[in-house]
Write a protein that holds these residues in place. Structure first.
Motif, mmCIF file in Angstrom:
data_model
loop_
_atom_site.group_PDB
_atom_site.id
_atom_site.type_symbol
_atom_site.label_atom_id
_atom_site.label_comp_id
_atom_site.label_asym_id
_atom_site.label_seq_id
_atom_site.Cartn_x
_atom_site.Cartn_y
_atom_site.Cartn_z
ATOM 1 N N TRP A 443 -7.563 70.173 -74.183
ATOM 2 C CA TRP A 443 -8.360 69.667 -73.058
ATOM 3 C C TRP A 443 -7.421 68.896 -72.128
ATOM 4 N N ASN A 475 -5.998 65.798 -76.348
ATOM 5 C CA ASN A 475 -7.354 66.131 -76.794
ATOM 6 C C ASN A 475 -7.427 67.610 -77.148
ATOM 7 N N LEU A 477 -10.184 70.605 -78.542
ATOM 8 C CA LEU A 477 -11.572 70.928 -78.850
ATOM 9 C C LEU A 477 -11.579 72.114 -79.815
ATOM 10 N N ASP A 515 -19.339 67.003 -81.036
ATOM 11 C CA ASP A 515 -19.957 66.732 -79.735
ATOM 12 C C ASP A 515 -21.030 67.772 -79.416
ATOM 13 N N VAL A 520 -19.654 70.782 -71.724
ATOM 14 C CA VAL A 520 -18.499 71.632 -71.457
ATOM 15 C C VAL A 520 -18.910 73.079 -71.717
ATOM 16 N N PHE A 525 -18.610 71.314 -79.965
ATOM 17 C CA PHE A 525 -17.238 71.329 -80.479
ATOM 18 C C PHE A 525 -16.911 70.046 -81.218
ATOM 19 N N ASN A 527 -14.173 67.232 -81.180
ATOM 20 C CA ASN A 527 -13.155 66.688 -80.272
ATOM 21 C C ASN A 527 -12.167 65.898 -81.128
ATOM 22 N N THR A 529 -8.729 63.865 -81.077
ATOM 23 C CA THR A 529 -7.896 63.200 -80.077
ATOM 24 C C THR A 529 -6.799 62.352 -80.719
#
Ligand SMILES: *[C@@H]1O[C@H](CO)[C@@H](O)[C@H](O)[C@H]1NC(C)=O
Ligand SMILES: *[C@@H]1O[C@H](CO)[C@@H](O)[C@H](O)[C@H]1NC(C)=O
Ligand SMILES: *[C@@H]1O[C@H](CO)[C@@H](O)[C@H](O)[C@H]1NC(C)=O
Ligand SMILES: *[C@@H]1O[C@H](CO)[C@@H](O)[C@H](O)[C@H]1NC(C)=O
Ligand SMILES: *[C@@H]1O[C@H](CO)[C@@H](O)[C@H](O)[C@H]1NC(C)=O
Length: 547
Positions: A443, A475, A477, A515, A520, A525, A527, A529
């Motif tokens: 991302w 990030n 996904l 999430d 999006v 997905f 996420n 990070t």
């Protein structure tokens, strides 16, 4: 009633649809591409039929739209109805032309001159109720091209079915649309139509050429030549379209190029350049398509999904038309497809298929059916004025795992379209099991990214990021595990069906969140990070190795 098309044996440009009570599949053992195009045409136009609202004379919107009815899809449907020419189809098409044309903006003083309403309920743009905040606000400048290109096919091939009065009205409307299209100059008044915006640029070029020739407006014809030259100049740098490898827009570009081939005036630059560009488009597709996973490998300049088997793309109809639905990256179930509204476009792809297929080599065709074996594909693509330097693309393809990435430095975040959800510069896809395809996508939060794919590896770094910009993070996904069987997804090193080893100068503690906002591209997905320490001096990097 099923409709058959006799595509083979007819000269291009004079495709004649005829009503028939005989289903297409009973026409003998004709496993040819015309059967695939028939199949696609019938399936998709019947789906469109289901959205027709007789009272309104429009198609009900299949997905989010600024109104209950969708002008663009309805306009596409008119051409499809003429091609089918079944009972009542022509009358319905005439009604659509009248309806859509009544929503065309006719004041030459407006920036949206010649454009069509996005929805018949929309008020006039540029008012207090519906302010003009530039292109893609209360008006969408690309609708001229989408409607214009569908209707040039209608007039070119089926005007004999229409009353003279309708032909004259559509001709006049297209003339206005083409003149309005010339208001678009990239960088002026918020417009973004540069040659690097490949799909509308290719559409506008044939719109100018065809309308100019039809109505005898030399300025339009010459504009078509100018646009063809500008596209070719940019394309020839690396033999790629700037809007590189988009599961949606690469399909639109190929469709519009087929229109160049079929409808551009003799001796035009469009005719001159199209064989080279369309042949290269097929060959690139054949390199980046994984026929085993039924997905285009990354990176994707613009995508609306992460597994082509779950959403409607516009590369799918190109492949469906060439080798059949069985091999196409198209959802097994039409009900519930993500991004389903693009299915309304498929019958137009079916009509263009005989022309498009002239440029598909036997080897590339084979690759669409059977994965040719492990390979690394490298390419460059350039999107001025957004790119500081041409993007370098690397994609490593194996049967059950693909890794694609691109290195770039831009003046915006999210690619030339400035869309963080559409721009996916680093992507890993793999077979989780026999029916599920996993996807990890990077991302974007930076405008300068070094992302390189190699066998079993993905390396990403941010050469321009400094700790004063912070917080700086990577990030990722992850999606694709639709039936989890209670497998726990724990991070990049805890994915189903793919063993990765992570090396990074970011903090070892990453966050992971499931999430379900669907903000999006409608998708759900994990996420994952990784964040850089507050103070850092070396360029942030993260490396993923398949172990
Ligand atoms: C002719 O076309 C050019 C673009 O090719 C445009 O800038 C110009 O305004 C057009 N002229 C007229 C009279 O429409
Ligand atoms: C991109 O690739 C070209 C050709 O291989 C190379 O010359 C150039 O240095 C690369 N650029 C970047 C930013 O990696
Ligand atoms: C990033 O840094 C490179 C030099 O390392 C420079 O050429 C480029 O313009 C920078 N890009 C941006 C978007 O700042
Ligand atoms: C997944 O995590 C839950 C809760 O932490 C645990 O009870 C379960 O055993 C785990 N499942 C597997 C397959 O490891
Ligand atoms: C992923 O999580 C990070 C950290 O919470 C957040 O900054 C980022 O916006 C999230 N990305 C998406 C696409 O939700």
């Amino acid at each position: 009633m099923k409709i058959s098309f006799a595509i083979l044996g007819l000269t291009a440009g004079h495709l004649v649809g005829f009503a028939s009570a005989v289903p297409f599949h009973s026409r003998g053992a004709q496993s040819s591409s015309s059967t695939y195009a028939d199949d696609m045409f019938n399936t998709a136009i019947e789906w469109n039929d289901g959205f027709w609202n007789e009272d309104a004379g429009y198609l009900v919107a299949a997905a989010s739209n600024p109104g209950r009815y969708d002008t663009r899809h309805t306009a596409w449907y008119a051409t499809q109805l003429l091609a089918r020419n079944g009972h009542g189809d022509v009358a319905r098409a005439v009604r659509i032309f009248d309806n859509v044309i009544s929503g065309q903006y006719l004041d030459p003083a407006d920036q949206w001159y010649g454009d069509y309403t996005q929805s018949p309920s929309a008020p006039q743009p540029g008012t207090t109720e519906y302010p003009d905040e530039g292109p893609y606000s209360s008006w969408d400048p690309n609708i001229r091209d989408f409607v214009g290109c569908a209707w040039l096919v209608a007039l070119n091939d089926y005007d004999h079915l229409l009353p003279a009065e309708t032909v004259a009205r559509v001709e006049k409307s297209l003339h206005i649309a083409a003149k309005g299209d010339l208001y678009r100059v990239g960088g002026v008044d918020g417009d973004n139509l540069y040659p690097c915006y490949s799909n509308p640029w290719i559409m506008r070029t044939i719109l100018q050429n065809w309308v100019g020739t039809r109505v005898g407006d030399k300025n339009l014809t010459q504009s078509g030549e100018k646009f063809a030259q500008e596209l070719y100049d940019l394309w020839s740098m690396y033999h790629t379209l700037s809007e590189f490898n988009s599961p949606t827009y690469s399909g639109v570009a190929m469709w519009a190029l087929a229109l160049w081939s079929q409808y551009a005036s003799d001796g035009s630059l469009l005719q001159k350049y199209v064989p080279e560009i369309l042949t290269a488009s097929w060959n690139e597709l054949a390199q980046l398509y994984n026929a085993n996973l039924k997905n285009l490998a990354g990176p994707w300049d613009r995508t609306y999904g992460y597994n082509m088997m779950s959403y409607t793309s516009l590369v799918a109809p190109v492949i469906w038309g060439a080798v059949g639905k069985e091999y196409a990256p198209f959802p097994k179930q039409i009900s519930g497809m993500y991004h389903q509204d693009d299915f309304a476009f498929y019958p137009l792809f079916a009509l263009a298929m005989p022309e498009m297929l002239k440029y598909l080599s036997a080897q590339s065709k084979k690759n669409l059916v059977e994965f040719p074996g492990e390979h690394l594909h490298t390419a460059q693509a350039y999107s001025p004025p957004f790119d500081t330097y041409p993007r370098n693309i690397t994609t490593w393809m194996s049967k059950d795992l693909t890794i694609g990435a691109e290195t770039l430095a831009q003046d915006v975040i999210g690619g030339a379209a400035k869309s963080t959800s559409a721009f996916n510069p680093a992507v890993i896809q793999w077979a989780i099991d026999n029916s599920q395809t996993g996807c990890v996508t990077h991302w974007v939060t930076e405008s300068s990214i070094h992302a390189v794919a190699s066998p079993n590896a993905l390396d990403i770094s941010y050469p321009n990021a400094t700790s004063t910009d912070g917080p700086v993070s990577f990030n990722f996904l992850f999606s694709g595990l639709a039936v989890s069987h209670r497998v726990n997804v724990t991070g990049l090193e805890g994915l189903p069906g793919l063993k990765l080893k992570v090396t990074t100068n970011a903090l070892a503690d990453y966050t992971i969140v499931y999430d379900t906002d669907q903000s999006v591209n409608d998708f759900i997905f994990y996420n994952i990070t990784y964040t850089m320490p507050e103070q850092f001096t070396d360029a942030p990097f993260i490396s993923l190795r398949v172990v």
